[in-house]
Design a protein around this motif. Structure first.
Motif, short mmCIF file in Angstrom:
data_model
loop_
_atom_site.label_atom_id
_atom_site.label_comp_id
_atom_site.label_asym_id
_atom_site.label_seq_id
_atom_site.Cartn_x
_atom_site.Cartn_y
_atom_site.Cartn_z
N TRP A 1 0.84 -1.20 0.00
CA TRP A 1 0.00 0.00 0.00
C TRP A 1 0.88 1.25 0.00
N ILE A 2 1.88 1.26 0.85
CA ILE A 2 2.77 2.42 0.91
C ILE A 2 3.54 2.56 -0.40
N ALA A 3 4.04 1.45 -0.95
CA ALA A 3 4.81 1.50 -2.20
C ALA A 3 3.96 2.00 -3.37
N ILE A 4 2.70 1.60 -3.40
CA ILE A 4 1.82 1.99 -4.50
C ILE A 4 1.30 3.42 -4.31
N LYS B 1 1.70 9.05 -5.05
CA LYS B 1 0.49 9.87 -5.09
C LYS B 1 0.43 10.79 -3.87
N ILE B 2 0.80 10.24 -2.72
CA ILE B 2 0.82 11.05 -1.50
C ILE B 2 1.86 12.15 -1.64
N TYR B 3 3.05 11.80 -2.13
CA TYR B 3 4.10 12.80 -2.30
C TYR B 3 3.67 13.90 -3.27
N LYS B 4 3.01 13.53 -4.35
CA LYS B 4 2.53 14.53 -5.31
C LYS B 4 1.51 15.47 -4.65
N ALA B 5 0.60 14.91 -3.85
CA ALA B 5 -0.39 15.74 -3.15
C ALA B 5 0.31 16.68 -2.17
N TRP B 6 1.33 16.18 -1.48
CA TRP B 6 2.10 17.04 -0.57
C TRP B 6 2.75 18.18 -1.34
N GLN B 7 3.34 17.86 -2.49
CA GLN B 7 3.95 18.89 -3.31
C GLN B 7 2.93 19.94 -3.75
N GLU B 8 1.78 19.48 -4.22
CA GLU B 8 0.73 20.40 -4.68
C GLU B 8 0.26 21.30 -3.55
N ALA B 9 0.27 20.79 -2.33
CA ALA B 9 -0.18 21.56 -1.18
C ALA B 9 0.94 22.41 -0.57
N GLY B 10 2.14 22.31 -1.10
CA GLY B 10 3.26 23.05 -0.54
C GLY B 10 3.72 22.50 0.80
#
Length: 117
Positions: free
Chosen positions: A99-102, A106-115
C-alpha cells in the motif's frame, strides 16, 4: 547505487532474473536484507513468464518493486519491523508495504501540490 535509509547506507541493485537464484527459488521480484543493508530487485523485463507483457508495464512493475523493498528497509531501520510482534506483524505485512509502495508517489505529489514538502 547507494541510498540513505534513516542514516544507514543501503546498496541497491537491479538484476536480471537469471542473475539471482532467489527470484526463481522464492518466486519473488525483489528482497531487502537488513543484515547486509542491501536491496535487490528483478528487472521485470527479464522475469520468467512475463516475456509478452508490454515493456512500459514491466518497467513500472520494477519501480513498484523497488519502492516496496525500500519501504521494507525503512521499517527495518526504524525498528518497526522487529517490534511489530511476529513475522506476521503489521510492519512486515506485505499488503501494508505494498500500500505504501503503491500510494507513496500519489501522497508525495499531493504534498507537493499543497506546498507541504
Amino acid at each position: 547505487m547507494k541510498i540513505n535509509v534513516l542514516g544507514t547506507e543501503y546498496t541497491v541493485s537491479i538484476e536480471k532474473y537469471d542473475e539471482d537464484e532467489a527470484f526463481k527459488r522464492c518466486d519473488i521480484g525483489g528482497y531487502c536484507t537488513a543484515l547486509t543493508r542491501s536491496i535487490v530487485v528483478c528487472d521485470m523485463r527479464t522475469y520468467e513468464g512475463l516475456e509478452h507483457e508490454p515493456v512500459e508495464a514491466l518497467e513500472a512493475y520494477t519501480k513498484k518493486n523497488l519502492r516496496h523493498e525500500i519501504v521494507h528497509a525503512f521499517f527495518e531501520e526504524s525498528g518497526l519491523s522487529g517490534n511489530s510482534s511476529t513475522i506476521e506483524g503489521w510492519a512486515r505485512n506485505e499488503e501494508m508495504v505494498d500500500w505504501i509502495a503503491i500510494q507513496g508517489p500519489k501522497i508525495y505529489k499531493a504534498w507537493q501540490e499543497a506546498g507541504a514538502v
